[in-house]
Design a protein around this motif. Structure first.
Motif, mmCIF file in Angstrom:
data_model
loop_
_atom_site.group_PDB
_atom_site.id
_atom_site.type_symbol
_atom_site.label_atom_id
_atom_site.label_comp_id
_atom_site.label_asym_id
_atom_site.label_seq_id
_atom_site.Cartn_x
_atom_site.Cartn_y
_atom_site.Cartn_z
ATOM 1 N N VAL A 210 3.739 5.944 2.716
ATOM 2 C CA VAL A 210 3.858 7.384 2.961
ATOM 3 C C VAL A 210 3.665 7.672 4.451
ATOM 4 O O VAL A 210 4.444 8.390 5.080
ATOM 5 C CB VAL A 210 2.812 8.165 2.128
ATOM 6 C CG1 VAL A 210 2.819 9.633 2.500
ATOM 7 C CG2 VAL A 210 3.091 7.989 0.649
ATOM 8 N N SER B 213 0.832 -1.196 0.000
ATOM 9 C CA SER B 213 0.000 0.000 0.000
ATOM 10 C C SER B 213 0.871 1.253 0.000
ATOM 11 O O SER B 213 1.682 1.455 0.904
ATOM 12 C CB SER B 213 -0.902 -0.013 1.232
ATOM 13 O OG SER B 213 -1.393 1.268 1.463
ATOM 14 N N LYS B 214 0.692 2.064 -1.020
ATOM 15 C CA LYS B 214 1.472 3.302 -1.100
ATOM 16 C C LYS B 214 1.118 4.215 0.060
ATOM 17 O O LYS B 214 1.978 4.847 0.666
ATOM 18 C CB LYS B 214 1.160 4.024 -2.424
ATOM 19 C CG LYS B 214 2.164 3.716 -3.514
ATOM 20 C CD LYS B 214 1.894 4.602 -4.723
ATOM 21 C CE LYS B 214 2.165 3.834 -6.002
ATOM 22 N NZ LYS B 214 1.238 4.144 -7.076
ATOM 23 N N THR B 215 -0.192 4.273 0.371
ATOM 24 C CA THR B 215 -0.644 5.104 1.473
ATOM 25 C C THR B 215 0.080 4.740 2.760
ATOM 26 O O THR B 215 0.591 5.599 3.471
ATOM 27 C CB THR B 215 -2.156 4.889 1.700
ATOM 28 O OG1 THR B 215 -2.749 4.552 0.462
ATOM 29 C CG2 THR B 215 -2.804 6.079 2.299
#
Lengths: 296, 436
Positions: free
Chosen positions: A38, A33-35
């Motif tokens: 980050v 998951s990129k979220t």
């Protein structure tokens, strides 16, 4: 005999391998998951600042310099100084320690209380469940901030009391979650097997049910650290957080708020710090939750 | 349906009872000396005890809880053996001043005082003045042979005097300390009780809490109402736009913005707005001072930032729910059918997607009221807005216990009853809920 040790050893290796696989699995979930990445980066930056606070600052967080009050950013003070001539960056860095200790700590206390209430409630059901849930409903009817306000105003502002207040506010939600999970899990075969085996109720709850609740609980734990940071900041801002001169972001916003037209740096830095940490924690937990849901 | 509502009402009553116990217990039983907080660090222990006595804080917690909830007048009229009555006086500077009097056998209103060891009955006259009448026959004798008298004093207490042993009383008023002798040794403050609309006298304003709180509630309602009007339509429009364009840049921007505003603490949003709009762009007054409770209507520009702050937080939350709901409906089988059937995109969106996607945000908004109230408390304190939130916060910082209790109860009743209404509406819309 030799054969037996070998099997034991094999079993241990197998167990270790399973653990590794599980770890890799959870890491995959995070990195899928990129979220979440980050969020993780934002949080880790603050964790690094907190851990190495004395190394990344030139001044102590309580060190006052009456010749240098309300300064803007400069080479010596990268975020300027506040109304007492204290280095803003140093207060931010040490403030990260405060919030990053109290946040997880209060959530852990909340989990201990919540699990203690929710596990028997879901496992036994009946009047235990009914009583516990009625009381928790009453606590959950309070708007959270209001609950914290009346608790802190009654017992006074201190790190310990902030942890207690946040734990009291968070425990009912956790208890509800644990109860729902326990009610589901107690009908599984392995619980029936444990009962047949003659395990005591407490063993079943702690060894069979609790470990199988861990997935949702971990996600909930991460989400709640975000809430805790949110509320610790808010309490500090309301003047109900840590007593001065403790470096505390919420308190810094409170102090700088009324002086912002003279010097915007303390209040701006502290507000940005809270926002980035809380959003980081939220992104991480949110990303993780979405990814685990997809995974399942 | 009726049975469901009755059942829900019963649970709500039970919850409210529990809540009142929790509020009372946390505020009044917890450590922390109310008297010392108000009198400051330099008060002597005698002065603190005297104040606690006058406030009735030395009575057992259970008695105090019942007086707080149901009033103490019935208790007092048993003590003094006479009915008591509260009258409202508006005279000169004393507007809506509430006074308790005992009703004598001949129907006249009386209070008592002890001067130089003499018990004096003060009989109220038509014009509001009092006529002192010696009442030596009033003294009674207890088992230990002491002469005592339970009556009403002129400060809305029931008071216990002992003949010849006047306690030293310290009164802290606007002009500082006054010490008097011949004064009562025990007090029971009079009130009608929370359930009958009397929340006690605020220790901070020295006026009935119920009188102070009315205006604050109105101000908070104005703020909440405006924020609601701004945030809900905006959030739904943005949420629908994002949901219909799932995955496209516009969705990313809106979603990210929603996440940031929803996750940021309310006070941080407020501070950012002050810094940007007040300090850097100078389009709005950065520092607002609400001089009076009615100041919010004097300069509407003062309202802009509080309303905007309260709205932004709510927008972020409702937007995300709306978006998720729209996305879910867009991927549903019936929408696919509608598209395959050859309906125009416009028609599908308007008559199939929106109607079905609106369910979730509407219920969530209603169930969200607790959070909204908490947010208002913080927003009000950022801007010094004269509403309930600020009122409770100041009461908490000053340890004005009756105001904290009343404010907390009002907000919780509001939250719980909205929740109930939301549940009923929801179960009406979704009958499956009713039977579980």
């Amino acid at each position: 005999m030799a054969e037996q040790t070998l099997t034991l050893k094999n079993l241990r290796i197998a167990a270790r391998a399973r653990q590794m696989a599980r770890l890799r699995e959870s890491l995959t979930v995070v990195f899928a998951s990129k979220t979440a990445i980050v969020g993780l980066v934002m949080v880790l930056l603050w964790v690094l600042v907190a851990v190495f606070a004395p190394l990344v600052t030139k001044f102590g967080p309580l060190e006052q310099d009456y010749l240098m009050i309300n300064q803007g950013p400069s080479g010596a003070h990268i975020l300027g100084t506040d109304h007492m001539g204290r280095d803003v960056w140093s207060r931010i860095a040490f403030g990260a320690r405060t919030i990053l200790t109290l946040g997880p700590l209060s959530v852990m206390v909340a989990f201990v209380v919540g699990i203690t209430l929710g596990l028997p409630s879901g496992y036994y059901g009946g009047w235990i469940d009914e009583t516990v849930m009625r009381i928790l409903d009453a606590i959950m009817a309070f708007p959270t901030i209001l609950l914290y306000m009346i608790i802190i105003s009654a017992v006074g502002a201190s790190p310990f009391n902030v942890v207690v207040a946040i734990a009291i506010g968070g425990a009912p939600g956790i208890a509800r979650l644990v109860r729902a999970l326990a009610m589901d899990i107690r009908t599984r075969e392995y619980v029936a097997a444990a009962k047949l085996r003659g395990d005591k109720d407490i063993q079943i709850m702690l060894r069979e049910i609790l470990p199988n609740c861990r997935g949702p609980l971990i996600v909930d734990f991460l989400l709640r650290i975000g809430y805790a940071a949110f509320y610790i900041g808010t309490l500090g801002f309301l003047g109900l957080g840590l007593p001065p001169p403790t470096p505390d972001w919420g308190g810094m916003v409170q102090e700088g708020h009324s002086r912002m037209f003279a010097n915007v740096w303390p209040v701006l830095s502290a507000t940005l710090s809270i926002v980035t940490l809380v959003i980081g924690l939220n992104l991480f937990a949110d990303g993780l939750r979405e990814e685990t849901m997809r995974y399942q | 349906m009726a049975r469901y509502i009755v059942r829900r009402l019963m649970t709500m009553l039970l919850s409210m009872l529990l809540i009142s116990i929790i509020v009372f217990a946390v505020v009044e039983i917890a450590p922390g000396n109310v008297a010392r907080n108000i009198l400051g660090a330099f008060a002597t222990p005698e002065q603190e005890r005297s104040m606690e006595n006058q406030l009735g804080l030395d009575r057992p917690a259970i008695t105090r809880y019942f007086s707080w909830l149901f009033g103490s007048d019935w208790q007092v009229s048993r003590l003094i053996g006479m009915p008591v009555r509260e009258i409202v006086i508006s005279q000169g500077t004393q507007q809506n001043y509430r006074q308790w009097w005992a009703v004598d056998e001949d129907g006249s209103l009386v209070q008592w005082d002890v001067v130089d060891g003499q018990l004096i009955k003060l009989v109220r006259q038509e014009n509001g003045s009092t006529l002192p009448v010696p009442d030596e026959a009033g003294w009674k004798v207890d088992e230990e042979g002491r002469t005592y008298f339970w009556g009403l004093d002129n400060l809305n207490h029931a008071a216990l005097w002992f003949q010849g042993e006047g306690g030293a009383e310290y009164t802290y008023g606007y002009s500082g300390w006054t010490q008097s002798t011949d004064s009562p040794v025990d007090y029971v403050p009079l009130s009608r009780g929370l359930l009958r609309g009397d929340a006690g006298i605020s220790l901070r304003y020295k006026r009935p809490v119920s009188e102070v709180i009315g205006r604050k509630m109105f101000n908070s309602a104005v703020l909440a109402g405006l924020a609601f009007l701004v945030s809900i339509p905006t959030a739904i429009v943005l949420g629908v736009i994002a949901g219909l364009n799932e995955g496209k840049p516009i969705d990313r921007i809106i979603s990210m913005g929603g996440l940031v505003t929803a996750a940021s603490p309310d006070f941080a949003t407020g501070i950012f707005l002050i810094i940007i709009l007040g300090l850097w762009l100078k389009v709005l007054p950065g520092a607002t001072v609400f001089l009076s409770d009615t100041a919010i209507f004097d300069d509407p520009r003062m309202l802009v930032m509080p309303v905007l702050t309260a709205s932004l937080v709510e927008i972020g939350y409702v937007l995300r729910i709306t978006r998720a709901s729209v996305v879910e409906v867009m991927n549903s089988a019936y929408v696919r059918t509608a598209i395959l059937k050859g309906l125009s995109h416009r028609k599908v969106v308007l008559s199939h997607v929106l109607r079905n996607a609106m369910m979730a945000p509407i219920t969530v908004i209603m169930l969200h009221i607790n959070w909204l109230i908490g947010g208002l408390v913080v927003v009000e304190s950022v801007f010094g807005y004269p509403g309930m939130g600020n009122f409770i916060l100041n009461a908490a910082l000053y340890k004005d216990i009756y105001s904290i209790e009343a404010g907390a109860m009002v907000l919780i009743v509001l939250a719980v009853s909205t929740q109930l209404v939301a549940d009923i509406i929801y179960s009406y819309l979704n009958p499956r809920i009713r039977y579980t």
